[in-house]
Scaffold this motif. Structure first.
Motif, mmCIF file in Angstrom:
data_model
loop_
_atom_site.group_PDB
_atom_site.id
_atom_site.type_symbol
_atom_site.label_atom_id
_atom_site.label_comp_id
_atom_site.label_asym_id
_atom_site.label_seq_id
_atom_site.Cartn_x
_atom_site.Cartn_y
_atom_site.Cartn_z
ATOM 1 N N VAL A 54 13.402 57.743 -17.477
ATOM 2 C CA VAL A 54 14.739 57.400 -17.986
ATOM 3 C C VAL A 54 15.846 57.766 -16.995
ATOM 4 C CG1 VAL A 54 14.057 57.541 -20.405
ATOM 5 C CG2 VAL A 54 15.032 59.556 -19.298
ATOM 6 N N TRP A 55 15.461 58.258 -15.837
ATOM 7 C CA TRP A 55 16.461 58.599 -14.820
ATOM 8 C C TRP A 55 17.098 57.333 -14.249
ATOM 9 C CZ3 TRP A 55 14.285 62.895 -11.133
ATOM 10 C CH2 TRP A 55 14.149 64.094 -11.846
ATOM 11 N N PRO A 56 18.301 57.479 -13.694
ATOM 12 C CA PRO A 56 18.953 56.317 -13.054
ATOM 13 C C PRO A 56 18.095 55.753 -11.915
ATOM 14 C CG PRO A 56 20.498 58.136 -13.277
ATOM 15 C CD PRO A 56 19.137 58.673 -13.642
ATOM 16 N N GLU A 57 18.281 54.484 -11.653
ATOM 17 C CA GLU A 57 17.534 53.812 -10.594
ATOM 18 C C GLU A 57 17.711 54.544 -9.262
ATOM 19 O OE1 GLU A 57 17.468 49.467 -8.468
ATOM 20 O OE2 GLU A 57 18.089 49.594 -10.560
ATOM 21 N N GLY A 58 16.626 54.745 -8.571
ATOM 22 C CA GLY A 58 16.649 55.414 -7.276
ATOM 23 C C GLY A 58 16.377 56.907 -7.346
ATOM 24 N N ALA A 59 16.534 57.504 -8.525
ATOM 25 C CA ALA A 59 16.366 58.952 -8.644
ATOM 26 C C ALA A 59 14.912 59.381 -8.581
ATOM 27 C CB ALA A 59 17.000 59.453 -9.936
ATOM 28 N N VAL A 60 14.026 58.529 -9.066
ATOM 29 C CA VAL A 60 12.607 58.905 -9.073
ATOM 30 C C VAL A 60 12.108 59.117 -7.649
ATOM 31 C CG1 VAL A 60 10.286 58.152 -9.689
ATOM 32 C CG2 VAL A 60 12.179 57.743 -11.262
ATOM 33 N N GLU A 61 12.474 58.213 -6.761
ATOM 34 C CA GLU A 61 12.023 58.304 -5.374
ATOM 35 C C GLU A 61 12.711 59.425 -4.613
ATOM 36 O OE1 GLU A 61 13.518 55.495 -6.640
ATOM 37 O OE2 GLU A 61 11.719 54.389 -7.152
ATOM 38 N N ARG A 62 13.981 59.649 -4.902
ATOM 39 C CA ARG A 62 14.788 60.575 -4.105
ATOM 40 C C ARG A 62 14.982 61.942 -4.745
ATOM 41 N NH1 ARG A 62 20.023 57.096 -3.434
ATOM 42 N NH2 ARG A 62 20.808 59.054 -2.635
ATOM 43 N N GLY A 63 14.788 62.036 -6.052
ATOM 44 C CA GLY A 63 15.152 63.243 -6.777
ATOM 45 C C GLY A 63 16.552 63.067 -7.338
ATOM 46 N N LEU A 64 16.935 63.936 -8.243
ATOM 47 C CA LEU A 64 18.203 63.810 -8.954
ATOM 48 C C LEU A 64 18.991 65.106 -8.854
ATOM 49 C CD1 LEU A 64 19.991 62.105 -10.873
ATOM 50 C CD2 LEU A 64 18.612 62.985 -12.772
ATOM 51 N N LEU A 65 20.234 64.988 -8.456
ATOM 52 C CA LEU A 65 21.161 66.112 -8.401
ATOM 53 C C LEU A 65 22.296 65.819 -9.363
ATOM 54 C CD1 LEU A 65 22.455 68.695 -7.263
ATOM 55 C CD2 LEU A 65 23.342 67.296 -5.367
ATOM 56 N N ILE A 66 22.410 66.612 -10.412
ATOM 57 C CA ILE A 66 23.496 66.459 -11.387
ATOM 58 C C ILE A 66 24.525 67.544 -11.099
ATOM 59 C CG2 ILE A 66 24.129 66.480 -13.819
ATOM 60 C CD1 ILE A 66 21.199 65.702 -14.441
ATOM 61 N N VAL A 67 25.754 67.116 -10.828
ATOM 62 C CA VAL A 67 26.850 68.046 -10.595
ATOM 63 C C VAL A 67 27.727 68.020 -11.841
ATOM 64 C CG1 VAL A 67 28.856 68.603 -9.182
ATOM 65 C CG2 VAL A 67 26.786 67.676 -8.108
#
Length: 109
Positions: A54-67
């Protein structure tokens, strides 16, 4: 920025003006483009933050940083809810090494 955080998809979660849990859940759902079936409760938030599907597109490959920014007023007005939110963020980060959540100390703009 550390090597560990570099390259991740950046999502800004602006909590400026949020006054309650419902508002927090709405902001998270909007910022992360969560599906309509997102339950808007603490368990659903923990599950969504830990669920790559359910992560935004591109986050699965790159990882996700939430600020998270603009959180101070909410934390002051609803300290118990904010503690719970922090626990949820922490638990989600522990579940997946491709997620990082950081609190910005500056303003929301």
């Amino acid at each position: 920025m550390s090597e560990e955080l570099a390259g991740r998809l950046l999502v800004a979660l602006d909590l400026d003006g949020v006054g309650d849990k419902a508002g927090l859940m709405d902001r998270v759902a909007r910022a992360l483009a969560l599906p309509d079936w997102f339950g808007r409760n603490w368990d659903a938030l923990a599950d969504s933050l830990s669920d790559h599907t359910v992560w935004p597109e591109g986050a699965v490959e790159r990882g996700l940083l939430i600020v998270v920014r603009g959180w101070q007023a909410y934390a002051e007005e609803r300290p118990q809810e904010w503690r719970t939110a922090q626990e949820v963020f922490t638990e989600a980060v522990k579940r997946t090494d491709s997620l990082a959540v950081v609190l910005a100390l500056g303003g929301s703009s």
